[in-house]
Design a protein around this motif. Sequence first.
Motif, PDB file in Angstrom:
ATOM      1  N   GLN A  23       0.850  -1.194   0.000  1.00  0.00           N
ATOM      2  CA  GLN A  23       0.000   0.000   0.000  1.00  0.00           C
ATOM      3  C   GLN A  23       0.879   1.235   0.000  1.00  0.00           C
ATOM      4  N   ARG A  76       1.127   4.857   1.111  1.00  0.00           N
ATOM      5  CA  ARG A  76       0.429   5.615   2.158  1.00  0.00           C
ATOM      6  C   ARG A  76       1.178   6.889   2.535  1.00  0.00           C
ATOM      7  N   LEU A  86      -3.738   2.155  -3.295  1.00  0.00           N
ATOM      8  CA  LEU A  86      -3.709   3.360  -2.470  1.00  0.00           C
ATOM      9  C   LEU A  86      -5.109   3.933  -2.415  1.00  0.00           C
TER      10      LEU A  86
END
Length: 180
Positions: free
Chosen positions: A102, A104, A139
């Motif tokens: 992910q 982030r 995302l």
Amino acid sequence: MPPGKARAAFIFSHFWKLPDMSPISIRNTLKPGDLGQVAYLHGKIYAEEQGFGQDFEAYVMESLLEFYRQYDPAKDKVWVLEKEERMVGFLLLMHRPDRQAQLRYFILEKECRGSGLGKRLVQEWMACFREKGYAGAYLYTTSGLDSAVHLYESVGFRKVSEKQSEEFGVPLNEILYRLP
């Protein structure tokens, strides 16, 4: 670092110059105070630029705690940007189940935008993603962040869903992007 977690085997640091020639250092290790600064930057910048309330800052703090509890330098990577020992940006590659990553907490102070630094960070994120052998990535972002969306799309992220929300105190769209 959580008990029992190994420290990264190396410290990687490099520099970037802003158009005014101010140096920005980029390090890939966490220090005490960094996570609090990430929450602060998000709270401050999103309140000023998007009108988000404290619910957003609280969300960031909760999710940073989740990250910290599972932080593994072999699977995750941070980019901490500093100017004169003050955090001015941050980015994280966070491991997720099923060999997913992910993207982030991508944030830059206004003074660092438009210099190519954001593009470089996203490209470094992609290189790390490939190097670590993840099968896919995703995302979440919100409407109104057109420059960031342009960067995400330039490296292959594609919008897969969007929903209306007022979770952070203002009407917005929450958007999920994935690498196909």
